[in-house]
Design an enzyme around this catalytic site. Sequence first.
Site, PDB file in Angstrom:
ATOM      1  N   CYS A 302      -5.136 -13.398   2.368  1.00 54.94           N
ATOM      2  CA  CYS A 302      -4.524 -14.455   3.194  1.00 54.94           C
ATOM      3  C   CYS A 302      -4.946 -15.955   2.716  1.00 54.94           C
ATOM      4  O   CYS A 302      -3.839 -16.862   2.168  1.00 54.94           O
ATOM      5  CB  CYS A 302      -4.886 -14.372   4.604  1.00 54.94           C
ATOM      6  SG  CYS A 302      -4.126 -12.876   5.222  1.00 54.94           S
TER       7      CYS A 302
HETATM    8  N1  LIG Z   1      -4.831  -8.279   5.490  1.00 59.94           N
HETATM    9  C1  LIG Z   1      -4.781  -9.382   6.631  1.00 59.94           C
HETATM   10  O1  LIG Z   1      -5.721  -9.679   7.060  1.00 59.94           O
HETATM   11  C2  LIG Z   1      -3.629  -9.911   6.805  1.00 59.94           C
HETATM   12  C3  LIG Z   1      -3.775 -10.707   8.162  1.00 59.94           C
HETATM   13  C4  LIG Z   1      -2.570 -11.276   8.494  1.00 59.94           C
HETATM   14  C5  LIG Z   1      -1.380 -11.356   7.605  1.00 59.94           C
HETATM   15  N2  LIG Z   1      -1.488 -10.414   6.509  1.00 59.94           N
HETATM   16  C6  LIG Z   1      -0.112 -10.410   5.998  1.00 59.94           C
HETATM   17  O2  LIG Z   1       0.297  -9.354   6.373  1.00 59.94           O
HETATM   18  C7  LIG Z   1       1.155  -8.786   5.059  1.00 59.94           C
HETATM   19  C8  LIG Z   1       0.650  -7.292   4.826  1.00 59.94           C
HETATM   20  O3  LIG Z   1      -0.619  -7.472   4.433  1.00 59.94           O
HETATM   21  P1  LIG Z   1      -1.523  -6.218   4.324  1.00 59.94           P
HETATM   22  O4  LIG Z   1      -3.103  -6.922   4.365  1.00 59.94           O
HETATM   23  O5  LIG Z   1      -1.428  -5.369   5.261  1.00 59.94           O
HETATM   24  O6  LIG Z   1      -1.488  -5.670   2.983  1.00 59.94           O
HETATM   25  P2  LIG Z   1      -1.687  -4.136   2.296  1.00 59.94           P
HETATM   26  O7  LIG Z   1      -1.454  -4.270   0.842  1.00 59.94           O
HETATM   27  O8  LIG Z   1      -2.748  -3.652   2.940  1.00 59.94           O
HETATM   28  O9  LIG Z   1      -0.500  -3.271   2.798  1.00 59.94           O
HETATM   29  C9  LIG Z   1       0.825  -3.251   2.563  1.00 59.94           C
HETATM   30  C10 LIG Z   1       1.703  -1.813   2.419  1.00 59.94           C
HETATM   31  O10 LIG Z   1       2.882  -1.957   2.176  1.00 59.94           O
HETATM   32  C11 LIG Z   1       3.135  -1.096   1.462  1.00 59.94           C
HETATM   33  N3  LIG Z   1       4.726  -1.412   0.802  1.00 59.94           N
HETATM   34  C12 LIG Z   1       4.935  -2.451  -0.210  1.00 59.94           C
HETATM   35  N4  LIG Z   1       6.346  -2.121  -0.253  1.00 59.94           N
HETATM   36  C13 LIG Z   1       6.903  -1.303   0.537  1.00 59.94           C
HETATM   37  C14 LIG Z   1       8.064  -1.065   0.835  1.00 59.94           C
HETATM   38  N5  LIG Z   1       9.167  -1.694   0.337  1.00 59.94           N
HETATM   39  N6  LIG Z   1       8.297  -0.160   1.866  1.00 59.94           N
HETATM   40  C15 LIG Z   1       7.229   0.313   2.521  1.00 59.94           C
HETATM   41  N7  LIG Z   1       5.855   0.098   2.382  1.00 59.94           N
HETATM   42  C16 LIG Z   1       5.742  -0.741   1.587  1.00 59.94           C
HETATM   43  C17 LIG Z   1       2.109  -0.838   0.440  1.00 59.94           C
HETATM   44  O11 LIG Z   1       2.079   0.432  -0.248  1.00 59.94           O
HETATM   45  C18 LIG Z   1       1.049  -1.037   1.365  1.00 59.94           C
HETATM   46  O12 LIG Z   1       0.610   0.387   1.933  1.00 59.94           O
HETATM   47  C19 LIG Z   1       0.900  -9.924   3.914  1.00 59.94           C
HETATM   48  O13 LIG Z   1       2.117 -10.852   3.976  1.00 59.94           O
HETATM   49  C20 LIG Z   1      -0.467 -10.532   4.364  1.00 59.94           C
HETATM   50  O14 LIG Z   1      -0.300 -11.682   3.990  1.00 59.94           O
HETATM   51  C21 LIG Z   1      -2.525  -9.827   6.126  1.00 59.94           C
END
Ligand SMILES: NC(=O)c1ccc[n+]([C@@H]2O[C@H](COP(=O)([O-])OP(=O)(O)OC[C@H]3O[C@@H](n4cnc5c(N)ncnc54)[C@H](O)[C@@H]3O)[C@@H](O)[C@H]2O)c1
Length: 465
Positions: A302
Site C-alpha cells: 500500500c
Molecule cells: N494488503 C493490504 O494490507 C491492503 C490494505 C488495504 C488495501 N489493499 C488493496 O487491496 C487490493 C488487494 O490487495 P491484497 O493485499 O489483498 O492482494 P493479494 O495479492 O494478497 O491478493 C490478491 C488476490 O487476487 C487474485 N487475483 C488476481 N487477479 C484475479 C482475477 N482476475 N480474478 C480473481 N482473482 C484474482 C490473486 O491471485 C490474489 O490471490 C489492492 O488494491 C491493495 O492495494 C491492500
Amino acid sequence: MTFDMNLLDKIESREAIVAVIGLGYVGLPLAVAFAEAGFRVIGIDIDQDRVDALNRGESYVSDVPDEQLAPLLRERAGEWERGRQGEGFTPSREASRGALSATTDDDTLRTADVAIICVPTPLGKTKDPDMSYIIDATDAIAQHLHEDMLIVLESTTYPGTTEELILPRLESAGMPRGCGVEAGEGFFLAFSPERIDPGRKDYTIHNTPKVIGGVTPRCTRMAQALYECAIEQVVPVSTPRTAEMVKLLENTFRAVNIALVNEVAIMCDRLDIDVWDVIEAAKTKPFGFMSFYPGPGLGGHCIPIDPEYLAWKLKTLNYNARFIQLAGEINFGMPEYVLGKIADALNDAGKPLNGSRVLLLGVAYKADVGDLRESPALDLIHLLEEKRTDVSYHDPYVPAFNVDGLAMRGVSLDGETLQQADCVVITAAHSDYDWQWVVDNSRLVVDTRNATKDVVAGGTCIVKL
Ligand SMILES: NC(=O)c1ccc[n+]([C@@H]2O[C@H](COP(=O)([O-])OP(=O)(O)OC[C@H]3O[C@@H](n4cnc5c(N)ncnc54)[C@H](O)[C@@H]3O)[C@@H](O)[C@H]2O)c1
C-alpha cells in the site's frame, strides 16, 4: 416489491450470495467476515493453489487462522455442495448460509447477488497503474451481470476508476446502473476502500469504519446495507471518487510523514542526536503531534504504491504532486542510507563490506507479518550483494523466498549464527525475537527499528538509525 427492495430483503435476511473476487490479504478476511455474518460466500481466485488450500481449510493469511475457516468450510460448504448437486446450480440458500468455499470458476458469479473486487493494483515497470487485474475481474462480472446485482470495488486505485473504468464496462453488458426508477432493472455499483492493517489486533475488519461511495445514492444505500451486516460503522460519502480519494489521502499522509521522520533521522544523525529519544519525547504532547518512526524504507502493497496512483492521475491533469515525489525520493533512498550505516559500522571494526558476513533479521516489510511485497530488506540485500558482501537472513515468517530474481533460504538462528556474523542488521522487529539474546551473541548490530531500545549492550556495538 421494487427491485432494490428485493436485493435489500435478501441482504437483510442473509439470503444474498456474496462473491469475493481475489482472496488475498484483503479478500480472504472480507469473505470470512461475510460468511461469519451469515451469508453464503463464494471466493473466486485465479490462483489454484490458494483455492485448493482454502477448500482444505488451510489459510495462507496470518490474520485468518485455520480454526476460523474450519466451521465455515467443512460443514456448511458440504451442505452447499449437496444442495447444488440436487438442484442443478441453484443452491439451497437456506442450507448454505454462513458457508464459504473457493473456486477458480468465474461462472459461479451467475449465482451471486453481490460481487466484491479485491484484486491487486500494482505499478507497472514505468510506475504507471497496472489496471489489468481490475479490468479482468470487471469483465468476468460483466459476463454474468444480472438485474439487482451489487458490485463493490475494494482495490485501492486512482480517483475516477469506478466511474471511468468499471461503470462503462458494466453498462456495455447491456444493463443500466441502479438509478432507474422502474422496478426490475439495473445494477448497483460502489467503491469502498479496504483499510485493514495486516497483523493488527486492536483494529480489525469489524471495528475499522468502512467508507462507501456509490455511483448513485441508491447504490450507496445498498452497499451500506450489506456492509452494516458485518462491520460496526459505515461512513457513506457522496461519490465513488470521494471514497477513492479518502484511501489515497490516508496512505499519502502516511508516506509523507514517514518520509519526514526518515529525513529527521538523517538530520539527527548529523547533529549527533538520538532520533528515537526525540520522537518519544515529542509524542508526549497531547495534541498537534502524531508519532511516525524512521526505518529502512517503505514496504507492503500500500504505502509505497498508493501515492503513485494519485500522482499518476494528477499527471494526466498536468499537475505535479510535489509532496508525493519528495516523499518517494526520501523513502526509497533509505536502503542506501542503511547501507552507508552498515559500511561505516564495519569500517569502524576494521572491515570492508566486500567479504563481510552480514545477517539480516526480518526480511518482511514490517514486524509480525510474512509479507515481502516491496520490502526494503530486499533492496538492502541487493545493495549488499552489489558490494560483494556475504549476505544471509533469518525470518520466522519467511523460511525462503524467490522475488525478482533474488532467491534465498533463511538460515536457522542460534548463538553460533549470530557470533559468526560480522554485522547483524535488524530490518523487521518481529516480536518473536529475544533482543537481549541477539545482542549478547552478536559483535556488531545495526538496528534500523529501535528494537534494542531496552537491552543492555554489554560489549556489543549497537548502531541505530
Ligand atoms: N494488503 C493490504 O494490507 C491492503 C490494505 C488495504 C488495501 N489493499 C488493496 O487491496 C487490493 C488487494 O490487495 P491484497 O493485499 O489483498 O492482494 P493479494 O495479492 O494478497 O491478493 C490478491 C488476490 O487476487 C487474485 N487475483 C488476481 N487477479 C484475479 C482475477 N482476475 N480474478 C480473481 N482473482 C484474482 C490473486 O491471485 C490474489 O490471490 C489492492 O488494491 C491493495 O492495494 C491492500
